[in-house]
Design a protein around this motif. Structure first.
Motif, PDB file in Angstrom:
ATOM      1  N   VAL A   1       0.966  -1.157   0.010  1.00  0.00           N
ATOM      2  CA  VAL A   1       0.090  -0.016  -0.254  1.00  0.00           C
ATOM      3  C   VAL A   1       0.909   1.211  -0.089  1.00  0.00           C
ATOM      4  O   VAL A   1       1.887   1.368   0.521  1.00  0.00           O
ATOM      5  N   TYR A   2       0.487   2.232  -0.518  1.00  0.00           N
ATOM      6  CA  TYR A   2       1.280   3.582  -0.758  1.00  0.00           C
ATOM      7  C   TYR A   2       0.530   4.591  -0.097  1.00  0.00           C
ATOM      8  O   TYR A   2      -0.702   4.913  -0.372  1.00  0.00           O
ATOM      9  N   LEU A   3       1.058   5.344   0.717  1.00  0.00           N
ATOM     10  CA  LEU A   3       0.463   6.459   1.502  1.00  0.00           C
ATOM     11  C   LEU A   3       1.120   7.736   0.929  1.00  0.00           C
ATOM     12  O   LEU A   3       2.468   8.137   1.225  1.00  0.00           O
ATOM     13  N   PRO A   4       0.634   8.512   0.216  1.00  0.00           N
ATOM     14  CA  PRO A   4       1.257   9.531  -0.718  1.00  0.00           C
ATOM     15  C   PRO A   4       1.765  10.754   0.381  1.00  0.00           C
ATOM     16  O   PRO A   4       0.857  10.893   1.346  1.00  0.00           O
ATOM     17  N   GLY A   5       2.689  11.472  -0.015  1.00  0.00           N
ATOM     18  CA  GLY A   5       3.274  12.473   1.099  1.00  0.00           C
ATOM     19  C   GLY A   5       4.214  13.146   0.060  1.00  0.00           C
ATOM     20  O   GLY A   5       4.480  13.090  -0.798  1.00  0.00           O
ATOM     21  N   GLU A   6       4.587  14.217   1.215  1.00  0.00           N
ATOM     22  CA  GLU A   6       5.767  15.071   0.441  1.00  0.00           C
ATOM     23  C   GLU A   6       7.091  15.365   1.333  1.00  0.00           C
ATOM     24  O   GLU A   6       7.785  16.356   1.238  1.00  0.00           O
ATOM     25  N   THR A   7       7.153  14.337   2.137  1.00  0.00           N
ATOM     26  CA  THR A   7       8.527  14.340   2.976  1.00  0.00           C
ATOM     27  C   THR A   7       9.602  14.069   2.024  1.00  0.00           C
ATOM     28  O   THR A   7       9.648  13.650   1.062  1.00  0.00           O
TER      29      THR A   7
ATOM     30  N   THR B   1      10.806  -3.505   4.466  1.00  0.00           N
ATOM     31  CA  THR B   1       9.876  -3.376   3.159  1.00  0.00           C
ATOM     32  C   THR B   1       8.697  -2.718   3.099  1.00  0.00           C
ATOM     33  O   THR B   1       8.361  -1.992   2.091  1.00  0.00           O
ATOM     34  N   THR B   2       8.033  -2.836   4.282  1.00  0.00           N
ATOM     35  CA  THR B   2       6.705  -1.924   4.494  1.00  0.00           C
ATOM     36  C   THR B   2       6.944  -0.387   4.121  1.00  0.00           C
ATOM     37  O   THR B   2       6.134   0.266   3.496  1.00  0.00           O
ATOM     38  N   ILE B   3       8.024   0.025   4.881  1.00  0.00           N
ATOM     39  CA  ILE B   3       8.447   1.362   4.735  1.00  0.00           C
ATOM     40  C   ILE B   3       8.619   1.754   3.534  1.00  0.00           C
ATOM     41  O   ILE B   3       8.207   2.916   2.783  1.00  0.00           O
ATOM     42  N   LEU B   4       9.180   0.814   2.706  1.00  0.00           N
ATOM     43  CA  LEU B   4       9.715   1.258   1.211  1.00  0.00           C
ATOM     44  C   LEU B   4       8.437   1.248   0.470  1.00  0.00           C
ATOM     45  O   LEU B   4       8.244   2.284  -0.332  1.00  0.00           O
ATOM     46  N   THR B   5       7.529   0.352   0.582  1.00  0.00           N
ATOM     47  CA  THR B   5       6.181   0.505  -0.084  1.00  0.00           C
ATOM     48  C   THR B   5       5.283   1.671   0.153  1.00  0.00           C
ATOM     49  O   THR B   5       4.417   2.141  -0.468  1.00  0.00           O
ATOM     50  N   LEU B   6       5.372   1.772   1.669  1.00  0.00           N
ATOM     51  CA  LEU B   6       4.333   2.899   2.106  1.00  0.00           C
ATOM     52  C   LEU B   6       4.763   4.310   1.474  1.00  0.00           C
ATOM     53  O   LEU B   6       4.009   5.264   1.320  1.00  0.00           O
TER      54      LEU B   6
ATOM     55  N   TYR C   1      -0.289   2.535  11.883  1.00  0.00           N
ATOM     56  CA  TYR C   1      -0.437   1.823  10.690  1.00  0.00           C
ATOM     57  C   TYR C   1       0.430   1.084  10.097  1.00  0.00           C
ATOM     58  O   TYR C   1       0.338  -0.223   9.732  1.00  0.00           O
ATOM     59  N   ALA C   2       1.729   1.320  10.386  1.00  0.00           N
ATOM     60  CA  ALA C   2       2.903   0.513   9.968  1.00  0.00           C
ATOM     61  C   ALA C   2       2.991  -0.706  10.750  1.00  0.00           C
ATOM     62  O   ALA C   2       3.042  -1.634  10.126  1.00  0.00           O
TER      63      ALA C   2
END
Lengths: 279, 275
Positions: free
Chosen positions: B11-17, B128-133, B67-68
């Motif tokens: 799952v991808y959480l869009p963001g601007e960081t 891997t979760t952080i990568l895809t998020l 969430y993570a």
């Protein structure tokens, strides 16, 4: 008028040589002129899809010849030029979108042509703008309505800057409102951008937009002419099992009597709306 | 959609960081390096370092920690089971026995082994979760394509493989929806999927998967025709609309990762491993 596509004596048989061979097309002679809006209608199984698939070399004729801009479609070396000139949009938008992002999908065609990144970007922007779907740029096709998906599919073909777009029953899966939206966009592409349009449909009320129409049955062309001419042969259309566009006929009759009604009326709902707007 | 509710992987959480803005290639390389380090680590202090690193990344990227972690929920029973397996099955000659009952003997070596392996799986999942998020699927596939590009020279069809992945991603949801539709249609005709024994239940799935497969092949055929008429002839001669650019942030991120890896490797070689 200049001929864009020319078909001479075309015949095509599915499963040729096998015991259960089906003759899909026989003795087809026709031409498509540059810049025109041509509708090809007929019942399911009349051979219109098979014919359309010859226009960009997805099928090659068993007999006869098909020329696109003077190039025979059997010329394997120039098939890329033919596909660039004649784009195709299919019935089910879900099965023709490649990417999970709208703008990436629209870019798919131009990317295949090997264009420079800036050129692709310009074309994608232009195609999305022309069809008024810029706001969907970053959406996933999965979140769009069927009508919007179909517009994205058309944008994907438009971004390849084709001479001609063939639409194979593009509205079959759509609700009436989306149908009208898709057809209006297609008509605009024809009028404003000068793109030749070939619309395959079995909804007779969709042909009111077109300049010329062809009715097919059993793999043969039965009637060719302007919609006005064809509609006057009422008995023929009924015999071929096609619906009659009542709303469109009433509208055109009223227009002839001097009422000001838009030409885009193709169904009863729109006709009623427009009549209510009249003073 | 019930099938996709509890899955955070992919799952991808869009963001601007900063983390979101990093070039996908940088992120893929950093994640791969992390995975490589994780496979070598055998002591708690080194895991502490990884925990610190991942927590910092999660903090910067603004992903809700809860969430993570919720994606880990379905894996929890497996992790616990694995921990117990290690506890009772792993032993070394100089291990101290913690307790013993019937045929079960737990040693401190077993416990450490259980801890280390559970931590490893936990952190592998986390990385891997952080990568895809923080990276869109398109970013990931573009990054992969670019990273795999050198393998083209030895004849690996990397562009085609990535295109296959792109298409698969697009159709996963469509097929999941279709499966749902078929199941509901069968239920409406009286099939009770939750009744009967294992064999009976499995038998009931055939009439579900058969139409699903047939439809998938039909879709594939239509897609091929559509792609062909949009001039697709394979990866050769194709260009991309979006080209990836490495920037200053990527350089900094790379440097940080380099320093971090050096520290972790130093810990790995200097601190006595737990087992």
């Amino acid at each position: 008028m200049e001929k864009l596509i020319e078909v001479t004596n075309l015949a095509y048989t599915y499963r040729a040589g096998a015991g259960n061979a089906v003759t899909a097309l026989s003795g087809i002679n026709m031409e498509v002129y540059r810049g025109e809006f041509l509708a090809i209608t007929g019942q399911n199984g009349s051979g219109k899809s098979t014919l359309a698939r010859h226009f960009n070399g997805l099928l090659t004729p068993d007999r006869g010849e098909v020329f696109v801009e003077g190039i025979p479609i059997t010329d394997k070396k120039r098939i890329a030029d033919i596909r660039k000139a004649v784009g195709m949009v299919f019935q089910n938008p879900d099965n023709q979108l490649v990417s999970s992002i709208v703008e990436e999908d629209v870019a798919f065609g131009p990317e295949n042509l090997g264009l420079a990144p800036e050129v692709i970007r310009n074309r994608v922007d232009w195609a999305l703008k022309t069809l008024n779907i810029e706001s969907l740029r970053l959406e996933s096709p999965n979140n769009l309505s069927e009508g919007q998906k179909q517009l994205v599919a058309i944008a994907g073909v438009l971004a390849m800057k084709p001479e001609c777009i063939v639409l194979d029953e593009p509205t079959a899966h759509l609700d009436p409102r989306s149908r009208r939206e898709v057809l209006e966009n297609v008509t605009r592409l024809n009028r404003n951008e000068g793109i030749t349009i070939i619309l395959l449909t079995h909804f007779m009320n969709e042909v009111v937009f077109c300049d010329r129409m062809i009715i097919m049955d059993m793999g043969k062309i039965i009637i060719t002419g302007t919609p006005q001419d064809v509609f006057n042969k009422e008995a023929d259309i009924v015999r071929l099992g096609l619906d009659f566009p009542v709303a469109a006929r009433i509208a055109s009759g009223l227009r002839a009597k001097g009422l000001i009604l838009p030409e885009s009326i193709i169904d009863a709902e729109e006709l009623v709306n427009q009549l209510c707007l009249l003073k | 959609m019930e099938l996709t509710k509890n899955i955070t992987l992919g799952v991808y959480l869009p963001g601007e960081t900063v983390i979101h803005r990093l070039d996908p290639r940088t992120k893929i390389v950093i994640a791969s390096l992390l995975i490589f380090l994780l496979l070598m680590i055998k002591s708690y202090p080194a895991y502490g370092m990884i925990l610190l690193f991942l927590t910092a990344v999660i903090f910067i990227s603004g992903i809700p920690i809860r969430y993570a972690l919720c994606g880990l929920k379905p894996m929890l029973p497996v992790l616990i089971l694995m921990w117990f397996f290690q506890l009772f099955l792993y032993s070394s000659p100089d291990a101290h026995v913690i307790f013993s009952w019937w045929i079960f003997t737990a040693t401190d070596a077993g416990m450490h082994m259980g801890n280390l392996i559970s931590l490893r799986v936990f952190f592998l999942f986390g990385a891997t979760t952080i990568l895809t998020l923080t990276t869109s699927m398109v970013g990931l596939t573009d990054g992969m394509e670019s990273l795999l590009n050198p393998l083209r020279k030895i004849g690996l069809p990397t562009q085609e493989l990535v295109m296959t992945m792109v298409i698969a991603l697009r159709f996963v949801l469509i097929l999941a929806e279709e499966l749902d539709k078929i199941v509901k249609a069968q239920m409406a005709r009286g099939v009770a999927f939750d009744r009967g024994n294992f064999i009976q239940k499995t038998k009931k799935l055939f009439p579900v998967f058969l139409p699903l497969f047939i439809n998938a092949f039909k879709r594939a055929e239509e897609l091929i025709v559509a792609m062909e008429s949009r001039s697709y002839t394979g990866g050769k001669g194709r260009t991309k609309m979006k080209t990836l650019h490495m920037g200053r942030v990527d350089l900094i991120a790379g440097l940080i990762m380099l320093i971090f890896s050096a520290i972790v490797i130093l810990i790995i070689f200097t601190i006595q491993p737990q087992i």
